[in-house]
Scaffold this active site. Structure first.
Site, mmCIF file in Angstrom:
data_model
loop_
_atom_site.group_PDB
_atom_site.id
_atom_site.type_symbol
_atom_site.label_atom_id
_atom_site.label_comp_id
_atom_site.label_asym_id
_atom_site.label_seq_id
_atom_site.Cartn_x
_atom_site.Cartn_y
_atom_site.Cartn_z
ATOM 1 N N LYS A 183 -11.443 33.042 -57.554
ATOM 2 C CA LYS A 183 -12.786 32.510 -57.761
ATOM 3 C C LYS A 183 -13.744 33.644 -58.108
ATOM 4 C CE LYS A 183 -16.541 31.760 -55.547
ATOM 5 N NZ LYS A 183 -17.447 31.956 -56.690
ATOM 6 N N GLU A 258 -13.892 43.628 -48.404
ATOM 7 C CA GLU A 258 -14.492 44.796 -49.074
ATOM 8 C C GLU A 258 -15.965 44.466 -49.216
ATOM 9 O OE1 GLU A 258 -13.139 47.544 -49.806
ATOM 10 O OE2 GLU A 258 -10.996 47.174 -49.942
ATOM 11 N N CYS A 292 -20.731 49.152 -55.195
ATOM 12 C CA CYS A 292 -20.685 49.089 -53.731
ATOM 13 C C CYS A 292 -20.716 50.480 -53.117
ATOM 14 C CB CYS A 292 -19.451 48.338 -53.288
ATOM 15 S SG CYS A 292 -17.961 48.988 -54.056
HETATM 16 P P1 NAD Z 1 -21.655 37.806 -52.691
HETATM 17 O O1 NAD Z 1 -21.245 38.073 -51.282
HETATM 18 O O2 NAD Z 1 -22.895 37.043 -52.916
HETATM 19 O O3 NAD Z 1 -20.504 37.002 -53.469
HETATM 20 C C1 NAD Z 1 -19.187 37.491 -53.591
HETATM 21 C C2 NAD Z 1 -18.270 36.318 -53.891
HETATM 22 O O4 NAD Z 1 -18.185 35.498 -52.730
HETATM 23 C C3 NAD Z 1 -18.770 35.412 -55.012
HETATM 24 O O5 NAD Z 1 -17.668 34.958 -55.762
HETATM 25 C C4 NAD Z 1 -19.422 34.274 -54.242
HETATM 26 O O6 NAD Z 1 -19.481 33.088 -54.971
HETATM 27 C C5 NAD Z 1 -18.488 34.152 -53.052
HETATM 28 N N1 NAD Z 1 -19.067 33.549 -51.851
HETATM 29 C C6 NAD Z 1 -20.353 33.587 -51.442
HETATM 30 N N2 NAD Z 1 -20.489 32.922 -50.284
HETATM 31 C C7 NAD Z 1 -19.258 32.472 -49.943
HETATM 32 C C8 NAD Z 1 -18.748 31.730 -48.836
HETATM 33 N N3 NAD Z 1 -19.514 31.318 -47.840
HETATM 34 N N4 NAD Z 1 -17.425 31.456 -48.809
HETATM 35 C C9 NAD Z 1 -16.623 31.874 -49.794
HETATM 36 N N5 NAD Z 1 -17.042 32.559 -50.869
HETATM 37 C C10 NAD Z 1 -18.348 32.870 -50.928
HETATM 38 O O7 NAD Z 1 -21.674 39.233 -53.385
HETATM 39 P P2 NAD Z 1 -22.144 39.591 -54.853
HETATM 40 O O8 NAD Z 1 -23.635 39.496 -54.858
HETATM 41 O O9 NAD Z 1 -21.348 38.810 -55.843
HETATM 42 O O10 NAD Z 1 -21.662 41.100 -54.965
HETATM 43 C C11 NAD Z 1 -22.373 42.173 -54.476
HETATM 44 C C12 NAD Z 1 -21.847 42.624 -53.125
HETATM 45 O O11 NAD Z 1 -20.466 42.967 -53.224
HETATM 46 C C13 NAD Z 1 -22.536 43.871 -52.615
HETATM 47 O O12 NAD Z 1 -22.830 43.737 -51.258
HETATM 48 C C14 NAD Z 1 -21.503 44.959 -52.824
HETATM 49 O O13 NAD Z 1 -21.620 46.091 -52.015
HETATM 50 C C15 NAD Z 1 -20.250 44.227 -52.592
HETATM 51 N N6 NAD Z 1 -19.152 44.957 -53.204
HETATM 52 C C16 NAD Z 1 -18.241 45.595 -52.393
HETATM 53 C C17 NAD Z 1 -17.192 46.313 -52.957
HETATM 54 C C18 NAD Z 1 -16.166 46.991 -52.082
HETATM 55 O O14 NAD Z 1 -15.113 47.312 -52.590
HETATM 56 N N7 NAD Z 1 -16.428 47.200 -50.815
HETATM 57 C C19 NAD Z 1 -17.081 46.380 -54.337
HETATM 58 C C20 NAD Z 1 -18.030 45.727 -55.128
HETATM 59 C C21 NAD Z 1 -19.050 45.007 -54.544
#
Ligand code: NAD
Length: 489
Positions: A183, A258, A292
């Site tokens: 997803k 992550e 991130c």
């Molecule tokens: P997000 O948490 O809003 O969404 C990530 C994914 O999770 C999306 O596909 C979203 O639709 C899905 N999602 C959201 N709520 C959900 C739920 N309740 N159940 C299941 N799926 C759900 O994050 P974002 O805004 O897309 O990305 C940015 C974030 O990702 C930042 O916090 C960044 O630090 C983090 N990030 C971490 C890494 C790492 O490797 N640690 C790498 C890249 C980004």
């Protein structure tokens, strides 16, 4: 400009069981090019019913059909082919990523996509090397272990490195023999949909890779709660990770997280300052700061503070927003209007809390005026307790903090809920390793920043999550061990 039709994206469909299907609700939603504000195409808005259909397809593919029967070497061959096809379609995939995310085409084509291909090839090699052990147990018994796949893996990815972070999950999951429901984030789903076709072209049997689009709060949540999903691999915000953990508790899924970061980048007075200036710039402005592991807290030793900041600001001023599709551009558009407003909100907060704005600080008027461009921004005189030093901004905003002694730098660097990455710049080898050992972070860079390799594990300490992606360590999270006893008496 290339249109979605030219780019072969199937508008408004989900990929389930090897077929393109409409969402159960028949609803669609647009995906927008953040550099222009124009709609690229529409996507299917999946809901619980679609999550269920995708999981059922993946479950069936895991338990029957060609996938469980296939030899590890054949799986490896298919993964290798996926890598080769990603290379073959580099231009198309790179363009899709740039249109959807706003990142410079240079990054999409020359950094993200080659690494995606490499990730598939790396795990192609691992497919034949995942095996159990014989264990020297007491008595007339033979004990051996089988390292088996888990089942259906839900791979949930964010919008900053859409295909790359998908590959970090899909490739090891497939190498170990699992099936996948992927997803992507709603702002950037195009390359994941294209990956579905690429997998099919490479010979992945129907149902082994399914790609569904729709909101995390409904579609993502349904995946996480589904009893036939064995494992959730999520990259996203820390609060999303927390919610996923709560939702997965009932079915006791394996979960790897992550999550966010607020990574410290420490520059000592004895560092190669020009290299450190370059590293600090790349650390925060690469990927528009939507990284991130971005080095968003810069700790500068007092003795060199003024000189260093002067050089850094000079360099930052040369980083200018450009058309993401122009190969010369190194700094693109933020992913969406909403993300841009969040970033601008943090900039206002930084000013209000008394940090000193020394570069950028505003939306850029580049392009047609509808693009989500924000100037590379630097705050000096930041304290670690200010909002811009505590919260993940996820944009091109650097918080510079002065320190006196090494111990103070380590203390301040660790004074955060996050622990994803960190860096230290010094010519003193002993100091470099002492600091690296004391930093609470899953990755520490010494005299460099933002290095990644498919063989090097990546993941968080503290609230940046747990589990590791990439390298051999990721495979542990996609397999389980069965202990088999044989009576030899
Ligand atoms: P997000 O948490 O809003 O969404 C990530 C994914 O999770 C999306 O596909 C979203 O639709 C899905 N999602 C959201 N709520 C959900 C739920 N309740 N159940 C299941 N799926 C759900 O994050 P974002 O805004 O897309 O990305 C940015 C974030 O990702 C930042 O916090 C960044 O630090 C983090 N990030 C971490 C890494 C790492 O490797 N640690 C790498 C890249 C980004």
């Amino acid at each position: 400009m290339a249109t979605a039709a030219q780019l072969q994206v199937k508008p408004g469909k989900l990929f389930i069981g090897g077929k393109w299907v409409d969402a159960a609700s028949g609803k669609t939603f647009p995906t927008v090019n953040p550099a222009t504000g124009e709609t690229i195409t529409v996507l299917a808005e999946g809901d619980e019913r679609d999550a269920s259909a995708a999981v059922e397809a993946a479950f069936t593919a895991f338990h029957s059909g060609p996938w469980p029967e296939m030899s590890a070497s054949d799986r490896g061959r298919i993964l290798w082919k996926i890598g080769d096809l990603v290379d073959k379609y580099n231009e198309e995939l790179g363009t899709l990523e740039t249109l959807d995310n706003g990142k410079p085409i240079f990054e999409s084509r020359q950094v993200d996509m080659p690494m995606v291909a490499e990730v598939f090839r790396y795990y192609a090699g691992w497919a034949t090397k995942i095996h159990g052990e014989t264990v020297p147990v007491k008595g007339p018994f033979l004990n051996y272990t089988l390292r088996e796949p888990l089942g259906v893996v839900a791979a949930i990815v964010p919008w900053n490195f859409p295909l790359l972070l998908a590959s970090w999950k899909v490739a090891p999951a497939l190498a170990a023999g699992n099936t996948v429901v992927l997803k992507p984030a709603s702002w950037t789903p195009l390359t994941a949909l294209r990956l579905a076709e690429i997998c099919q072209e490479a010979g992945v049997p129907d149902g082994v890779v399914n790609v569904i689009t729709g909101p995390g709060a409904t579609l993502g949540k349904a995946l996480v709660k589904h009893p036939k999903v064995a494992k959730v691999a999520i990259t996203g915000e820390t609060r999303t990770g927390q919610e996923i953990l709560r939702d997965s508790a009932e079915t006791l899924k394996r979960v790897t997280l992550e999550l966010g970061g607020k990574s410290p980048n420490i520059v000592f007075a004895d560092a190669d300052l020009d290299a450190a200036v370059r590293g600090a710039t790349i650390g925060i402005f690469y990927g528009k700061g939507e990284v991130c592991a971005a080095g968003s807290r810069l700790f500068v030793e007092k003795k060199i503070h003024d000189d260093f900041m002067h050089k850094l600001v000079d360099r930052a001023k040369k980083v200018q927003p450009g058309d993401p599709l122009d190969p010369k551009t190194r700094f693109g558009a933020l992913v969406s209007e909403r993300q841009m407003q969040t970033v601008l909100g943090y900039i206002e907060k930084g000013k209000a809390e008394g940090a000193k704005l020394v570069a950028g600080g505003e939306r850029s008027s580049f392009g047609n005026g509808k693009g989500c461009f924000v100037q590379p921004t630097i705050f000096d005189g930041v304290r670690n307790d200010m909002t811009i030093a505590r919260e993940e901004i996820f944009g091109p905003v650097l918080a510079a903090i002065e320190f006196g002694e090494m111990d103070e730098a380590i203390r301040l660097a660790n004074e955060t809920q996050y622990g994803l990455a960190a860096a230290v710049w010094t010519r003193d080898i002993g100091k470099a390793h002492r600091v690296a050992r004391n930093l609470q972070a899953g990755t520490v860079w010494i005299n460099t920043y933002n290095n990644y390799d498919t063989a090097a594990a990546f993941g968080g300490y503290k609230m940046s999550g747990y589990g590791r992606e990439l390298g051999m360590h990721a495979l542990e999270h996609y397999t389980q061990i069965k202990s088999v006893w044989v009576n030899l008496a």
